[in-house]
Enzyme design. Structure first.
Site, PDB file in Angstrom:
ATOM      1  N   TYR A 183      41.566  36.629  29.767  1.00  0.00           N
ATOM      2  CA  TYR A 183      40.600  36.180  30.776  1.00  0.00           C
ATOM      3  C   TYR A 183      41.228  35.121  31.662  1.00  0.00           C
ATOM      4  CZ  TYR A 183      39.798  31.986  27.886  1.00  0.00           C
ATOM      5  OH  TYR A 183      39.941  30.811  27.180  1.00  0.00           O
ATOM      6  N   CYS A 184      40.761  35.061  32.901  1.00  0.00           N
ATOM      7  CA  CYS A 184      41.205  34.071  33.876  1.00  0.00           C
ATOM      8  C   CYS A 184      40.088  33.920  34.907  1.00  0.00           C
ATOM      9  CB  CYS A 184      42.530  34.463  34.523  1.00  0.00           C
ATOM     10  SG  CYS A 184      42.548  36.136  35.186  1.00  0.00           S
ATOM     11  N   THR A 185      40.297  33.115  35.920  1.00  0.00           N
ATOM     12  CA  THR A 185      39.208  32.756  36.828  1.00  0.00           C
ATOM     13  C   THR A 185      38.542  33.964  37.478  1.00  0.00           C
ATOM     14  OG1 THR A 185      40.359  30.690  37.310  1.00  0.00           O
ATOM     15  CG2 THR A 185      38.551  31.303  38.776  1.00  0.00           C
ATOM     16  N   CYS A 190      45.106  38.093  34.914  1.00  0.00           N
ATOM     17  CA  CYS A 190      45.034  38.984  33.760  1.00  0.00           C
ATOM     18  C   CYS A 190      45.533  40.394  34.080  1.00  0.00           C
ATOM     19  CB  CYS A 190      43.607  39.043  33.237  1.00  0.00           C
ATOM     20  SG  CYS A 190      43.074  37.485  32.521  1.00  0.00           S
ATOM     21  N   ILE A 212      36.290  35.217  34.612  1.00  0.00           N
ATOM     22  CA  ILE A 212      35.271  34.270  34.156  1.00  0.00           C
ATOM     23  C   ILE A 212      34.110  34.204  35.137  1.00  0.00           C
ATOM     24  CG2 ILE A 212      34.835  31.861  33.537  1.00  0.00           C
ATOM     25  CD1 ILE A 212      37.916  31.674  33.032  1.00  0.00           C
TER      26      ILE A 212
END
Length: 297
Positions: A183-185, A190, A212
């Protein structure tokens, strides 16, 4: 004026990155937009702020470019002063992992990356596989200080370039047979991270579609995420609800805080978490003081 911010990326072959840069720069300037746009032979990645109507025009026009029609533009509230200027650059990679030649594209984006899961599908996976599921943070370690998925693995990285050595060090090899949800912003890091993991022997790799941001829009603070989301703009952090838990701790005194502060030393770009009380003392704004206090505490 109704200020908004858009976050987006699109993986698609770009035959002439310099021409795309010129077009994007002209388009964004004509609409009085500020922010950052990165272009490479793999596609486009951007965060822009401005008036909502101007941003809508930008979105419509950008989607006209071949390969960008399916881009997921994520919207959030802005202040009108979230970015100091407009920056449009051409780079070898959209995200600097150092693996440009490993990335292959087709009409669906990155080839052999992690399987995309909607927020609902993430919950179904956790319900089915329980504690065997590993949430793997694809961001810089400092971002996780204010918010992360519960019990997530947070690699000790300062930049995305550090991920390769971290993964190849062997410290995560014991996870190769477990389901990993990266997961990432907004999702772009990702796209690459999941490909890097799979190429290095991790068997079951997923990524949260929309990152996210999309997860927070769906579940707020009532799901598996806890804390605030770090952002690369003037807001620094955003919350998903009024019930957001403060998990960050002041680097000096340990008090709860989610407020990042830039080091006052002009040669340093370090970010620190400082509570209101510690922030009120001018000497605390320099990294040398923070480091010495942290070492002696």
């Amino acid at each position: 004026m109704l200020p908004k911010i858009i976050l987006y990326y699109g993986f698609a072959p770009v035959s002439d990155p310099q021409a795309l840069k010129l077009w994007q720069n002209t388009l964004a300037q004509s609409l009085n937009l500020k922010g950052r746009i990165i272009i490479s032979r793999h596609g486009i990645n951007g965060t822009l702020g401005g008036d909502m109507n101007d941003l809508k025009r930008y979105v419509r026009t950008t989607k006209e470019y071949p390969g960008f029609k399916k881009i997921d533009f994520k919207w959030s509230e802005g202040t009108g002063n979230d970015f100091p200027r407009l920056s449009v650059k051409v780079r070898d990679e959209l995200v600097s992992f150092g693996v440009a030649d490993e990335i292959k594209l087709d009409q669906n984006g990155v080839v052999d990356g992690g399987q995309h899961l909607t927020p609902e599908e993430v919950h179904k996976l956790v319900q089915a596989r329980g504690e065997d599921v590993v949430f793997f943070d694809g961001r810089n370690a400092y971002e996780a200080k204010v918010g992360k998925f519960k019990n997530a693995v947070v690699p000790h990285v300062k930049t995305t370039k550090d991920f390769l050595s971290e993964i190849e060090s062997g410290k995560f090899d014991h996870l190769k047979n477990r389901p990993i949800v990266t997961y990432c912003t907004g999702g772009i890091r990702c796209e690459i991270l999941s490909r890097v993991l799979k190429k290095r022997g991790f068997e079951e790799v997923y990524q949260i579609a929309g990152g996210i941001v999309r997860y927070g829009e769906k579940y707020g603070d009532k799901g598996l995420w806890e804390g605030s989301l770090y952002t690369f703009d003037g807001r620094m952090t955003v919350d998903f609800s009024e019930d957001t838990k403060t998990i960050g701790e002041c680097d000096l005194c340990g008090s709860p805080t989610k407020s990042f502060t830039n080091c006052a030393n002009q040669s340093c770009h370090q970010l620190y978490l400082l509570c209101g009380k510690c922030l009120s003392t001018p000497k605390n704004l320099e990294c040398a003081h923070v480091a010495s206090e942290t070492l002696t505490s």
